[in-house]
Write a protein that holds these residues in place. Sequence first.
Motif, PDB file in Angstrom:
ATOM      1  N   ALA A  14       0.827  -1.210   0.000  1.00 54.33           N
ATOM      2  CA  ALA A  14       0.000   0.000   0.000  1.00 54.33           C
ATOM      3  C   ALA A  14       0.856   1.251   0.000  1.00 54.33           C
ATOM      4  O   ALA A  14       0.501   2.261  -0.606  1.00 54.33           O
ATOM      5  N   SER A  15       1.999   1.198   0.673  1.00 54.78           N
ATOM      6  CA  SER A  15       2.896   2.359   0.707  1.00 54.78           C
ATOM      7  C   SER A  15       4.299   1.912   1.064  1.00 54.78           C
ATOM      8  O   SER A  15       4.510   0.827   1.613  1.00 54.78           O
ATOM      9  N   GLU A  16       5.241   2.757   0.724  1.00 60.01           N
ATOM     10  CA  GLU A  16       6.662   2.503   0.999  1.00 60.01           C
ATOM     11  C   GLU A  16       7.292   3.802   1.455  1.00 60.01           C
ATOM     12  O   GLU A  16       7.072   4.859   0.863  1.00 60.01           O
ATOM     13  N   THR A  17       8.079   3.741   2.528  1.00 59.33           N
ATOM     14  CA  THR A  17       8.735   4.920   3.078  1.00 59.33           C
ATOM     15  C   THR A  17      10.240   4.809   2.924  1.00 59.33           C
ATOM     16  O   THR A  17      10.813   3.741   3.168  1.00 59.33           O
ATOM     17  N   VAL A  18      10.865   5.893   2.498  1.00 59.78           N
ATOM     18  CA  VAL A  18      12.316   5.966   2.346  1.00 59.78           C
ATOM     19  C   VAL A  18      12.806   7.097   3.241  1.00 59.78           C
ATOM     20  O   VAL A  18      12.325   8.231   3.135  1.00 59.78           O
ATOM     21  N   ARG A  19      13.766   6.801   4.095  1.00 60.32           N
ATOM     22  CA  ARG A  19      14.264   7.794   5.042  1.00 60.32           C
ATOM     23  C   ARG A  19      15.711   8.177   4.748  1.00 60.32           C
ATOM     24  O   ARG A  19      16.550   7.313   4.476  1.00 60.32           O
ATOM     25  N   TYR A  20      15.967   9.466   4.830  1.00 62.54           N
ATOM     26  CA  TYR A  20      17.314  10.028   4.828  1.00 62.54           C
ATOM     27  C   TYR A  20      17.555  10.613   6.219  1.00 62.54           C
ATOM     28  O   TYR A  20      16.606  10.734   7.016  1.00 62.54           O
ATOM     29  N   PRO A  21      18.802  10.986   6.553  1.00 66.60           N
ATOM     30  CA  PRO A  21      19.047  11.540   7.886  1.00 66.60           C
ATOM     31  C   PRO A  21      18.144  12.723   8.231  1.00 66.60           C
ATOM     32  O   PRO A  21      17.757  12.890   9.391  1.00 66.60           O
ATOM     33  N   ALA A  22      17.803  13.568   7.247  1.00 72.05           N
ATOM     34  CA  ALA A  22      16.977  14.747   7.538  1.00 72.05           C
ATOM     35  C   ALA A  22      15.842  14.905   6.528  1.00 72.05           C
ATOM     36  O   ALA A  22      15.397  16.025   6.267  1.00 72.05           O
ATOM     37  N   ALA A  23      15.357  13.814   5.955  1.00 69.79           N
ATOM     38  CA  ALA A  23      14.254  13.883   4.993  1.00 69.79           C
ATOM     39  C   ALA A  23      13.545  12.541   4.960  1.00 69.79           C
ATOM     40  O   ALA A  23      14.135  11.498   5.260  1.00 69.79           O
ATOM     41  N   ARG A  24      12.263  12.588   4.582  1.00 73.00           N
ATOM     42  CA  ARG A  24      11.476  11.360   4.526  1.00 73.00           C
ATOM     43  C   ARG A  24      10.525  11.431   3.332  1.00 73.00           C
ATOM     44  O   ARG A  24       9.844  12.435   3.119  1.00 73.00           O
ATOM     45  N   TYR A  25      10.476  10.345   2.557  1.00 75.78           N
ATOM     46  CA  TYR A  25       9.593  10.235   1.402  1.00 75.78           C
ATOM     47  C   TYR A  25       8.662   9.041   1.605  1.00 75.78           C
ATOM     48  O   TYR A  25       9.109   7.976   2.041  1.00 75.78           O
ATOM     49  N   ALA A  26       7.411   9.226   1.259  1.00 77.30           N
ATOM     50  CA  ALA A  26       6.458   8.119   1.282  1.00 77.30           C
ATOM     51  C   ALA A  26       5.760   8.059  -0.067  1.00 77.30           C
ATOM     52  O   ALA A  26       5.425   9.093  -0.655  1.00 77.30           O
ATOM     53  N   PHE A  27       5.569   6.841  -0.554  1.00 82.17           N
ATOM     54  CA  PHE A  27       4.906   6.609  -1.835  1.00 82.17           C
ATOM     55  C   PHE A  27       3.711   5.692  -1.573  1.00 82.17           C
ATOM     56  O   PHE A  27       3.886   4.555  -1.143  1.00 82.17           O
ATOM     57  N   THR A  28       2.512   6.211  -1.808  1.00 85.72           N
ATOM     58  CA  THR A  28       1.270   5.488  -1.507  1.00 85.72           C
ATOM     59  C   THR A  28       0.534   5.153  -2.793  1.00 85.72           C
ATOM     60  O   THR A  28       0.304   6.031  -3.635  1.00 85.72           O
ATOM     61  N   TRP A  29       0.162   3.886  -2.929  1.00 85.55           N
ATOM     62  CA  TRP A  29      -0.476   3.417  -4.150  1.00 85.55           C
ATOM     63  C   TRP A  29      -1.889   3.982  -4.279  1.00 85.55           C
ATOM     64  O   TRP A  29      -2.683   3.949  -3.343  1.00 85.55           O
ATOM     65  N   SER A  30      -2.185   4.525  -5.462  1.00 85.42           N
ATOM     66  CA  SER A  30      -3.512   5.021  -5.799  1.00 85.42           C
ATOM     67  C   SER A  30      -4.071   4.150  -6.913  1.00 85.42           C
ATOM     68  O   SER A  30      -3.679   4.299  -8.075  1.00 85.42           O
ATOM     69  N   ALA A  31      -4.951   3.229  -6.561  1.00 87.62           N
ATOM     70  CA  ALA A  31      -5.480   2.282  -7.542  1.00 87.62           C
ATOM     71  C   ALA A  31      -6.336   2.968  -8.594  1.00 87.62           C
ATOM     72  O   ALA A  31      -6.426   2.491  -9.731  1.00 87.62           O
TER      73      ALA A  31
END
Length: 348
Positions: free
Chosen positions: A226-243
């Motif tokens: 449903a979603s995947e999160t990628v973390r950097y030391p001072a940043a965060r990205y999330a990718f959420t599936w939109s069917a």
Amino acid sequence: MTGERAARRPGRVLTALLCAVTAAGLYGCSDSGPPEPAPTPTPAPATPTPATTTPAPATTAPAPSGLSPFTGLPARSGPVLAVKIDNVVAARPHTGLGAADLVYVEQVEGGATRLLAVYSSRLPELVGPVRSARESDIELLGAFGRPVLAYSGAQSALNPLLSAAPLHPVTETTGPGAFRRSPDRAAPHNLYLRPERAVAAVREPENARDIGFRFGPAPKGGTPVASETVRYPAARYAFTWSASDRTWRVAMDGRAARATDTGALAPSTVVVQRVAVRSSAFHDVTGAVSPYTETVGSGTALVLRDGRAFEARWSRTSATSGTTFTTPGGERLAFAPGQVWVVLAPRN
């Protein structure tokens, strides 16, 4: 379900990046003087979705004529323009990012990130905010031949390397007519590029070419995500599936990401490419060492497409070659046609 597979590494608190390029060698962008009135950007045409296109079958060959090698969709074979884009909170929402064929996420000083957006199929009216280049951009862009690179400036010691690289650099100094300052943003987050003028400022820019991507049906297997999160030391990205539109909705630091001209940022494929991030010979004004993201070599990746996650391997033999993505069994792994994001995440 949410997977968090990206590496976590201690980092310094994000310090304010300065904008002036000085003889002392600071990163930033030079001011072009008083800002001119900000025109209202013309919305870029909506990106076609896989449901309304007929992609070529996935093969080991490059995209057929008439299809973009960056998206797998019907497109002109236009010049390649790469733009270095600011990505701190004060720089959001971005402009023109939804029109990019391809977006790279790179780590910079203090564990923050910047974006490198690649355009060829279409050029929006404006892109930005634009910020400074880094040494690892040279290696990353080597696969594109001799692309146009638009950026605000660079550390003085890095300028000779950029000048000698297989790039067409466009800055406020070399192409002042290609930039404008917005009165709606505070410096250094107010520099915007006019892509058409940037490309026109370059003599014989190189057209799009194969960089190793393949497009077509999804491989067998994969894990529903449903979603995947990628973390950097001072940043965060999330990718959420939109069917509903078969895209991955992007969130940055907990907030939905959007472009001022095209709305929600929603790539068809997200590649979490696990890479080595080491110290470079350069540093910012505070003394923080600039990271160098190594994109030549090999490693693991996670490919998100069609609501599923696929484990993959990546390989790139030299700075002038493309990157190959394969399944654990060694077969080429096809992306879903449409915009691609490649998140260059530090390895564990």
